[in-house]
Design an enzyme around this catalytic site. Structure first.
Site, mmCIF file in Angstrom:
data_model
loop_
_atom_site.group_PDB
_atom_site.id
_atom_site.type_symbol
_atom_site.label_atom_id
_atom_site.label_comp_id
_atom_site.label_asym_id
_atom_site.label_seq_id
_atom_site.Cartn_x
_atom_site.Cartn_y
_atom_site.Cartn_z
ATOM 1 N N CYS A 51 0.830 -1.195 0.000
ATOM 2 C CA CYS A 51 0.000 0.000 0.000
ATOM 3 C C CYS A 51 0.869 1.251 0.000
ATOM 4 C CB CYS A 51 -0.914 -0.031 1.234
ATOM 5 S SG CYS A 51 -1.924 1.431 1.421
ATOM 6 N N CYS A 84 -0.346 4.068 2.234
ATOM 7 C CA CYS A 84 -0.107 3.830 3.665
ATOM 8 C C CYS A 84 1.360 4.038 4.030
ATOM 9 C CB CYS A 84 -0.471 2.391 4.044
ATOM 10 S SG CYS A 84 -2.065 1.859 3.423
ATOM 11 N N ASP A 85 2.266 3.547 3.189
ATOM 12 C CA ASP A 85 3.663 3.404 3.617
ATOM 13 C C ASP A 85 4.659 4.277 2.858
ATOM 14 O OD1 ASP A 85 2.831 1.532 5.466
ATOM 15 O OD2 ASP A 85 3.075 -0.144 4.080
HETATM 16 C C1 LIG Z 1 0.305 -4.292 5.065
HETATM 17 C C2 LIG Z 1 -0.829 -3.286 5.059
HETATM 18 C C3 LIG Z 1 -0.644 -2.069 5.666
HETATM 19 C C4 LIG Z 1 -1.684 -1.124 5.675
HETATM 20 N N1 LIG Z 1 -1.490 0.054 6.288
HETATM 21 C C5 LIG Z 1 -2.488 0.968 6.317
HETATM 22 C C6 LIG Z 1 -2.312 2.229 6.955
HETATM 23 O O1 LIG Z 1 -1.234 2.539 7.461
HETATM 24 N N2 LIG Z 1 -3.369 3.083 6.971
HETATM 25 C C7 LIG Z 1 -4.567 2.780 6.379
HETATM 26 O O2 LIG Z 1 -5.504 3.575 6.447
HETATM 27 N N3 LIG Z 1 -4.754 1.598 5.759
HETATM 28 C C8 LIG Z 1 -3.751 0.687 5.714
HETATM 29 N N4 LIG Z 1 -3.923 -0.494 5.063
HETATM 30 C C9 LIG Z 1 -5.212 -0.767 4.419
HETATM 31 C C10 LIG Z 1 -6.227 -1.197 5.512
HETATM 32 O O3 LIG Z 1 -5.644 -2.200 6.298
HETATM 33 C C11 LIG Z 1 -7.508 -1.699 4.884
HETATM 34 O O4 LIG Z 1 -8.022 -0.711 4.013
HETATM 35 C C12 LIG Z 1 -8.554 -1.998 5.961
HETATM 36 O O5 LIG Z 1 -8.051 -2.913 6.905
HETATM 37 C C13 LIG Z 1 -9.820 -2.576 5.336
HETATM 38 O O6 LIG Z 1 -10.718 -2.834 6.362
HETATM 39 P P1 LIG Z 1 -11.884 -3.903 6.197
HETATM 40 O O7 LIG Z 1 -12.574 -3.934 7.510
HETATM 41 O O8 LIG Z 1 -12.675 -3.613 4.993
HETATM 42 O O9 LIG Z 1 -11.163 -5.292 5.897
HETATM 43 P P2 LIG Z 1 -9.996 -6.100 6.615
HETATM 44 O O10 LIG Z 1 -9.151 -5.252 7.456
HETATM 45 O O11 LIG Z 1 -9.346 -6.877 5.509
HETATM 46 O O12 LIG Z 1 -10.769 -7.102 7.564
HETATM 47 C C14 LIG Z 1 -11.590 -8.120 7.068
HETATM 48 C C15 LIG Z 1 -11.705 -9.186 8.122
HETATM 49 O O13 LIG Z 1 -12.702 -10.133 7.737
HETATM 50 C C16 LIG Z 1 -12.250 -11.417 8.076
HETATM 51 N N5 LIG Z 1 -12.920 -12.425 7.293
HETATM 52 C C17 LIG Z 1 -12.812 -12.658 5.975
HETATM 53 N N6 LIG Z 1 -13.564 -13.720 5.622
HETATM 54 C C18 LIG Z 1 -14.158 -14.143 6.769
HETATM 55 C C19 LIG Z 1 -15.029 -15.219 7.067
HETATM 56 N N7 LIG Z 1 -15.461 -16.063 6.116
HETATM 57 N N8 LIG Z 1 -15.432 -15.406 8.347
HETATM 58 C C20 LIG Z 1 -15.026 -14.555 9.329
HETATM 59 N N9 LIG Z 1 -14.179 -13.513 9.094
HETATM 60 C C21 LIG Z 1 -13.752 -13.328 7.828
HETATM 61 C C22 LIG Z 1 -10.760 -11.347 7.752
HETATM 62 O O14 LIG Z 1 -10.089 -12.391 8.357
HETATM 63 C C23 LIG Z 1 -10.437 -9.988 8.342
HETATM 64 O O15 LIG Z 1 -10.173 -10.118 9.702
HETATM 65 C C24 LIG Z 1 -2.919 -1.441 5.039
HETATM 66 C C25 LIG Z 1 -3.079 -2.678 4.404
HETATM 67 C C26 LIG Z 1 -2.062 -3.592 4.406
HETATM 68 C C27 LIG Z 1 -2.251 -4.921 3.723
#
Ligand SMILES: Cc1cc2nc3c(=O)[nH]c(=O)nc-3n(C[C@H](O)[C@H](O)[C@H](O)COP(=O)(O)OP(=O)(O)OC[C@H]3O[C@@H](n4cnc5c(N)ncnc54)[C@H](O)[C@@H]3O)c2cc1C
Length: 331
Positions: free
Chosen positions: A133, A136-137
């Site tokens: 990302c 982010c980084d």
């Molecule tokens: C390495 C990295 C660094 C990042 N750093 C930043 C940052 O510094 N700042 C920033 O704003 N954004 C950052 N991001 C982006 C940010 O993490 C995502 O945009 C955000 O987490 C998305 O949130 P979400 O709730 O949609 O999904 P996610 O955070 O992906 O969470 C989804 C969850 O659903 C769960 N899940 C999936 N399928 C199932 C199932 N069948 N049953 C139960 N649970 C399930 C997954 O296991 C996960 O825990 C980063 C991303 C990455 C990969």
């Protein structure tokens, strides 16, 4: 029967839970058995989530979100949803443990997964110079030499963005020409800080505790060489976690779940979606959290409209000949 079940424990899921719990909807949140907390569990410092001027570690931020959701009555289950039945007014969620839960509404917030190259050094140095990302980084790589892996639009966009910080950006691409649109290519070609490394793939990421370089393999003659650098941004695509809802909810051309305009309403009444699973573009913690808010508010309106119509889902289930929810033993 629950009023709402939230699937996913990232910023979208926990924010939806905070709002739903404060609205007395007593949400059950299914967090996943091994990946609870979402993508931010894979990172170190988060510097762009409002409210934390000194930055906060990704896992600490997620722990705080969970604490806040639980404080208002969210029940968190560390299990995976393996099946989802969204037909009719009563939604059924089956967990890996075999347990089933029923609810009048579902918030689907399963996020999306960045595609990995799939090499040893990549996994070992993820968060220590390997990133998925740029938004982010990028800030951590001021005056550094970095590489972007990929040849599509997002790789060109990330490479161009990263030149704001890095002194040099290599773009590593397996072929001799890019998949990116012409305009994105031209912008990257015109940028003096970007150097293209054609016909090359990353065979390994080098370094003990931090990235010191990459091992490049020539895709034409198979020869290898080391390229010293400080960071690697992998930009080879992103897969929304939608396998549970294929053929159940409409998807977009990007593979994300379709929602109606700015709402979280999916193609099925009573099913709402939030976060990266609906977002092909922004994919940030704070946008996911905002999207979780939208979902919780949409759930509230949906439940209120059911009540106004004098037909809570439990009654509707009996009308439809489905089993009485209370007898099934919801959480
Ligand atoms: C390495 C990295 C660094 C990042 N750093 C930043 C940052 O510094 N700042 C920033 O704003 N954004 C950052 N991001 C982006 C940010 O993490 C995502 O945009 C955000 O987490 C998305 O949130 P979400 O709730 O949609 O999904 P996610 O955070 O992906 O969470 C989804 C969850 O659903 C769960 N899940 C999936 N399928 C199932 C199932 N069948 N049953 C139960 N649970 C399930 C997954 O296991 C996960 O825990 C980063 C991303 C990455 C990969």
């Amino acid at each position: 029967m629950r009023k709402v079940i939230i699937i996913g424990s990232g910023p979208a899921g926990f924010t939806a839970a905070i709002y739903a719990a404060r609205a007395n909807l007593e949400p059950l949140l299914i967090a996943s058995s091994v990946e609870a907390g979402g993508e931010l569990m894979n990172t170190t410092e988060v510097e762009n989530f409002p409210g934390f001027p000194e930055a906060i570690m990704g896992p600490d931020l997620m722990a705080k979100m969970q604490e806040q959701a639980e404080r208002f009555g969210t029940v968190v289950a560390y299990d995976d949803v393996v099946e989802l039945d969204v037909d009719g007014p009563v939604k059924t969620v089956t967990l890996g443990s075999g347990k089933t839960h029923e609810a009048e509404s579902i918030v689907f917030a399963t996020g999306s997964a960045p595609r990995k190259i799939g090499i040893e050094g990549e996994a070992r140095l993820s968060g220590r110079g390997v990133s998925y990302c740029a938004t982010c980084d990028g800030f951590f790589f001021r005056e550094r030499t970095i590489a972007v892996v990929g040849g599509g639009d997002s790789a060109m966009e990330e490479a161009t963005f990263l030149t704001k910080f890095a002194s040099k950006v290599y773009v590593i691409h397996r072929r001799e020409e890019l998949r990116a649109s012409k305009i994105m290519q031209e912008r990257a070609f015109a940028n003096e800080k970007i150097e293209f490394v054609w016909n090359s793939e990353v065979a390994d990421v080098l370094g003990e505790d931090a990235v010191t370089g990459i091992l490049l393999r020539d895709t034409v003659d198979g020869s290898t060489r080391e390229l010293p650098l400080d960071g690697v941004f992998v930009a080879i695509g992103n897969d929304p976690r939608t396998h549970l809802v294929h053929n159940k909810l409409d998807l977009t051309e990007h593979g994300t779940i379709w929602v109606d305009g700015r709402s979280s309403r999916t193609s099925v009444p009573g099913v709402f979606a939030a976060g990266d699973v609906i977002d092909p573009t922004y994919r940030q913690a704070v946008t996911a959290a905002g999207s979780g808010t939208v979902a919780a508010l949409d759930v509230e309106h949906y439940l209120a409209s059911l009540a106004d119509a004098g037909q809570p889902a439990a009654d509707a289930a009996e009308i439809d000949g489905l089993p009485d929810a209370a007898a099934v033993g919801a959480a």
